[in-house]
Design an enzyme around this catalytic site. Structure first.
Site, PDB file in Angstrom:
ATOM      1  CG  ASP A 271      -2.163  -0.926   1.195  1.00 27.65           C
ATOM      2  OD1 ASP A 271      -2.361  -0.956   0.129  1.00 27.65           O
ATOM      3  OD2 ASP A 271      -2.524  -1.013   2.206  1.00 27.65           O
TER       4      ASP A 271
ATOM      5  NE  ARG B  33     -18.983   0.933   0.616  1.00 26.82           N
ATOM      6  CZ  ARG B  33     -19.866   1.218   0.054  1.00 26.82           C
ATOM      7  NH1 ARG B  33     -20.864   1.580   0.386  1.00 26.82           N
ATOM      8  NH2 ARG B  33     -19.866   0.677  -1.294  1.00 26.82           N
TER       9      ARG B  33
ATOM     10  CD  GLU C 167     -15.455  -1.253  -1.113  1.00 20.29           C
ATOM     11  OE1 GLU C 167     -15.796  -0.281  -0.585  1.00 20.29           O
ATOM     12  OE2 GLU C 167     -14.928  -2.199  -0.966  1.00 20.29           O
TER      13      GLU C 167
ATOM     14  NE  ARG D 204     -11.432   5.493  -5.962  1.00 21.48           N
ATOM     15  CZ  ARG D 204     -10.935   6.229  -7.096  1.00 21.48           C
ATOM     16  NH1 ARG D 204      -9.813   7.342  -6.864  1.00 21.48           N
ATOM     17  NH2 ARG D 204     -11.725   6.165  -8.253  1.00 21.48           N
TER      18      ARG D 204
ATOM     19  CG  ASP E 174      -4.918  -1.757   7.246  1.00 23.35           C
ATOM     20  OD1 ASP E 174      -5.753  -1.748   6.418  1.00 23.35           O
ATOM     21  OD2 ASP E 174      -4.578  -0.884   7.710  1.00 23.35           O
TER      22      ASP E 174
ATOM     23  CG  ASP F 288      -6.577  -4.925   2.475  1.00 22.26           C
ATOM     24  OD1 ASP F 288      -6.797  -4.434   1.221  1.00 22.26           O
ATOM     25  OD2 ASP F 288      -5.988  -4.010   3.336  1.00 22.26           O
TER      26      ASP F 288
HETATM   27  N1  LIG Z   1     -12.141  10.121   4.679  1.00 19.19           N
HETATM   28  C1  LIG Z   1     -12.242  10.264   3.332  1.00 19.19           C
HETATM   29  N2  LIG Z   1     -13.092  10.932   2.706  1.00 19.19           N
HETATM   30  C2  LIG Z   1     -13.371  10.869   1.435  1.00 19.19           C
HETATM   31  N3  LIG Z   1     -12.554  10.594   0.521  1.00 19.19           N
HETATM   32  C3  LIG Z   1     -11.333   9.930   1.022  1.00 19.19           C
HETATM   33  C4  LIG Z   1     -11.212   9.626   2.436  1.00 19.19           C
HETATM   34  N4  LIG Z   1     -10.161   9.136   2.700  1.00 19.19           N
HETATM   35  C5  LIG Z   1      -9.525   8.749   1.364  1.00 19.19           C
HETATM   36  N5  LIG Z   1     -10.400   9.135   0.610  1.00 19.19           N
HETATM   37  C6  LIG Z   1     -10.006   9.010  -1.025  1.00 19.19           C
HETATM   38  O1  LIG Z   1     -10.223   7.933  -1.445  1.00 19.19           O
HETATM   39  C7  LIG Z   1      -9.067   7.343  -1.686  1.00 19.19           C
HETATM   40  C8  LIG Z   1      -8.813   5.852  -1.415  1.00 19.19           C
HETATM   41  O2  LIG Z   1      -8.379   6.044  -0.174  1.00 19.19           O
HETATM   42  P1  LIG Z   1      -7.915   4.741   0.505  1.00 19.19           P
HETATM   43  O3  LIG Z   1      -7.560   5.017   2.011  1.00 19.19           O
HETATM   44  O4  LIG Z   1      -8.658   3.590   0.606  1.00 19.19           O
HETATM   45  O5  LIG Z   1      -6.816   4.444  -0.145  1.00 19.19           O
HETATM   46  P2  LIG Z   1      -6.013   3.179  -0.264  1.00 19.19           P
HETATM   47  O6  LIG Z   1      -6.567   2.225  -1.519  1.00 19.19           O
HETATM   48  O7  LIG Z   1      -5.781   2.293   0.954  1.00 19.19           O
HETATM   49  O8  LIG Z   1      -4.519   3.441  -0.970  1.00 19.19           O
HETATM   50  P3  LIG Z   1      -3.542   4.380  -0.108  1.00 19.19           P
HETATM   51  O9  LIG Z   1      -3.615   3.719   1.267  1.00 19.19           O
HETATM   52  O10 LIG Z   1      -2.156   3.595  -0.746  1.00 19.19           O
HETATM   53  O11 LIG Z   1      -3.820   5.590  -0.364  1.00 19.19           O
HETATM   54  C9  LIG Z   1      -7.918   8.268  -1.548  1.00 19.19           C
HETATM   55  O12 LIG Z   1      -6.700   8.539  -2.376  1.00 19.19           O
HETATM   56  C10 LIG Z   1      -8.740   9.574  -1.220  1.00 19.19           C
HETATM   57  O13 LIG Z   1      -8.594  10.169  -2.606  1.00 19.19           O
END
Ligand SMILES: Nc1ncnc2c1ncn2[C@@H]1O[C@H](COP(=O)(O)OP(=O)(O)OP(=O)(O)O)[C@@H](O)[C@H]1O
Ligand SMILES: [K+]
Ligand SMILES: [Mg+2]
Length: 676
Positions: free
Chosen positions: A303, A373, A375, A377, A514, A518
């Site tokens: 990640d 979520r 999914e 984002r 985590d 996943d």
């Molecule tokens: N609290 C939030 N509210 C809205 N959008 C979010 C939030 N947190 C993250 N995002 C958006 O959703 C995307 C995906 O977040 P996520 O944490 O699932 O990333 P990931 O798939 O775990 O990859 P990584 O952890 O490497 O960024 C982020 O890049 C961001 O644009």
């Protein structure tokens, strides 16, 4: 746990190992190790010859036979000691774990009232309340509340961690302590099946199963032993026919020198010590197979956030777009984050306050919360007045706004790119069909990442960074960290596709994770390392759990796996090379004993035939304890390709294995010859 390991080789442990190695002399135990079992039978034959001279044919002086018998016994004992020593460490660890497994009274929640029950009676599905100062009675998932929990009993980390209902930090472990607040937990394990129970049986070795690699090597050693057994047995009638008298004790000595006793004696210690090294890193491997698979990994999926970067993605600035003002954007950003309990969400409110701005908290009060979520984002709230407020990944928000007929502001892309090319995460904020601007979430690459990926590359491992972030941010961070490849805008299910694609090419894949989403990918991967802070389903799907919840530890685990395989290979090479060299000491001695005129065979110029045989046997025995430190610590490990490693080890351990006996036996012979 790190502190617990400091006294790895305490006196107690040594004493325990000495005792155990005597118990292991029992033939019923011995038969599990065919190589050493043959040595034991040999020792028994020599003993018979001592007790009843002439029973197995004519023989030389009894004193020599007694010496042979003792050396054989010591050989077996050394092998047992190696194994017992390796097991001893696990036992010591299990003991300290058992201390954390206390019986406590739990407050079980049944139909609104609580009842006191012993923790050992709690079953899957039971609901308990745990308050400040109480010990969590069983593994479970928080279904209500938030608390800080002291997990030092299992992680050795003294700082308490925040655990809360919902999300990826909801799982708790029995035996840990609630230091503040009150939580309601649904128990997720039956009695005797808890995390600590599993840890105990793992480190105690109760669940230790031989790995495919170990089984294959064990078979090879057994086959070699049988071949040499046949060679030595058929030697007798041939010699008889030629009228050469070969004594039974000499034949036994020859056999013991030829069969792979060195690796046969150290094999299980190597495996146990490898598992132990993983545990010392605070990683719980569910099987030795998982550790070995880690050593063979070709592709590593990581990640971005929290693994390659620090993961505290914090809102750093509000960047309005179009004709919108900064405080307008900040206001809606805050409204969308009022109930967003992710670190990202909280940081938006913090930034607003830091900037001395206010937002109308009542606005979202009765609205419908849209939780973040992976999914979608996105996260946000549907207000009671019908307005919908969202923040999220820019492409997700753009799609959302377009679908409701909104326009995309002309400067959105420039602002987004500005944030992304700095390695930040841009979050767009929208209300219905209007985009107000971008929140800049800042994150930094952990120091030393570039060097670690460089090492992985040298080992021939390809690293792929998966992130839900946009392609530009992903590219920037990927470049900065030096990963081989990256996948942007990656949803959890996309990870499975990547894993399957790599596996279809015959590659072994490792990943960390985590969250609940996943879990399928963790199960699909050959090595799945779950975070202890993560959800129960992720931990169950994985074949390793990191108690410190440090996703970058996968890199260390792969290193340990490689080292385990290398150690086994190196010591096997050494052992077999060794045995070949002993041939040159024993065979000439044997024939010289029968036909003294064959002195020309004494190429090693050893004192006498009997002293040559004894010296070879002594060398054969002492090489086992001399190699115990390497078996336990693992061979020195340098990142390079498997091909180069193999040729390097063949050179060092193969050549060393041939040379060592010549000088070793010669040296021992100088002393033995004084006596015989
Ligand atoms: N609290 C939030 N509210 C809205 N959008 C979010 C939030 N947190 C993250 N995002 C958006 O959703 C995307 C995906 O977040 P996520 O944490 O699932 O990333 P990931 O798939 O775990 O990859 P990584 O952890 O490497 O960024 C982020 O890049 C961001 O644009
Ligand atoms: K041997
Ligand atoms: Mg994430």
């Amino acid at each position: 746990m790190s502190t617990r390991h400091k006294s790895m080789l305490s006196r107690n442990m040594m004493r325990g190992a000495v005792l155990d190695s005597f118990k292991k002399l029992n033939p019923i135990w011995m038969i599990k190790n065919p190589v050493m079992f043959v040595v034991e039978i040999g020792a028994f034959l020599v003993l018979l010859q001592i007790l009843f001279p002439g029973l197995l044919g004519e023989d030389h002086i009894t004193g020599v036979n007694v010496a042979i018998f003792l050396i054989l016994l010591i050989t077996i004992w050394f092998a047992n000691f190696a194994e017992a020593l390796a097991e001893g460490r696990g036992k010591a660890q299990a003991d300290s774990l058992k201390k954390t497994k206390q019986q406590v009274m739990a407050n079980q929640l049944i139909g609104g009232s609580t009842r006191s029950v012993p923790s050992s009676e709690l079953c899957k599905g039971d609901v308990v309340v745990v308050s400040q100062g109480e010990m969590i009675p069983a593994d479970g998932e928080i279904i209500e509340g938030l608390a800080s929990v002291d997990e030092s009993a299992i992680t050795g980390e003294s700082a308490p961690v925040i655990k809360e209902a919902g999300g990826d930090f909801s799982s708790v472990t029995g035996g840990t302590l609630v230091v503040s607040d009150r939580i309601v937990i649904r128990v997720t394990s039956d009695p005797g099946q808890s995390f600590i129970d599993r840890m105990i049986s793992l480190v105690e070795g109760a669940e230790r199963q031989k790995t495919p690699n170990e089984i294959a090597l064990g078979t090879l050693l057994t086959v070699l032993t049988v071949i040499f057994l046949i060679v030595v047995i058929t030697l007798k009638p041939i010699a008889d026919y030629l009228d050469i008298h070969l004594e039974i004790t000499v034949l036994v000595s020859l056999l013991v020198c030829l069969i792979p006793t060195t690796i046969g004696g150290l094999l299980s210690a190597i495996g146990i010590a490898g598992m132990d090294r993983v545990t010392q890193y605070n990683v719980l491997a569910m099987s030795g197979k998982a550790v070995e698979a880690a050593g063979d990994v070709n592709t590593m999926i990581l990640d971005k956030t929290g693994t390659i970067t620090f993961g505290n993605r914090m809102a750093a600035e509000f960047l309005p777009v179009g004709s919108r003002a900064e405080d307008e954007l900040a206001h809606w950003a805050a409204v969308s984050s009022g109930f967003d309990e992710t670190p990202e969400g909280r940081s938006v409110i913090e930034l607003l306050r830091r900037q001395g701005l206010e937002y109308d908290e009542t606005l979202a009060a009765n609205g419908e919360i849209i939780e973040f979520r992976a999914e979608t984002r996105m996260s946000g709230v549907d207000l009671q007045d019908g307005r919908r407020v969202r923040k999220g990944a820019v492409d997700a928000i753009k799609k959302w706004v377009s679908s409701r007929g909104g326009q995309i502001p002309g400067d959105l892309e420039a602002v987004t790119n500005q944030v992304a090319s700095a390695g930040g995460t841009p979050l767009a904020v929208a209300v219905d069909e209007v985009i107000y601007g971008i929140i800049h979430l800042k994150d930094t690459v952990k120091p030393g990442m570039k060097e670690r990926f460089e090492q992985l590359r040298k080992m021939g491992i390809r690293t792929i960074m998966c992130t839900g972030d946009n392609p530009l941010t992903a590219a920037t961070i990927a470049r900065e960290a030096g990963v081989d490849d990256y996948i942007a805008e990656c949803k959890p299910e996309d990870k499975i596709d990547v894993i399957r694609r790599e596996q279809a090419q015959g590659k072994l894949v490792a990943m960390t994770g985590d969250g609940t989403n996943d879990a399928p990918a963790l199960a699909q991967a050959d090595v799945g390392l779950a975070m202890n802070s993560g959800t129960v389903s992720a931990k169950e799907a994985a074949n390793m759990v990191d108690l410190d919840s440090d996703p970058s530890k996968l890199i260390e685990v792969v290193g340990i796996g490689k080292q385990l395989l290398m150690t086994r290979g190196a010591l096997t090479t050494f052992s077999i090379a060794n045995d070949i060299a002993k041939y040159f000491a024993i065979i000439p001695a044997m024939f010289m004993l029968a036909i003294p005129e064959m002195g020309a065979l004494n190429i090693m110029k050893l004192g006498s035939p009997l002293s040559a045989i004894l010296s070879a046997l002594i060398f054969n025995a002492v090489i086992i304890p001399l190699l115990i430190p390497i078996a336990m610590r693992g061979v020195k490990y340098r990142p390079m390709s498997s091909q180069r490693l193999l040729s390097r080890n063949l050179l060092i351990f193969g050549l060393g294995g041939v040379v060592a006996p010549f000088s070793g036996i010669k040296l021992i012979d100088l002393f033995v010859h004084l006596w015989i």
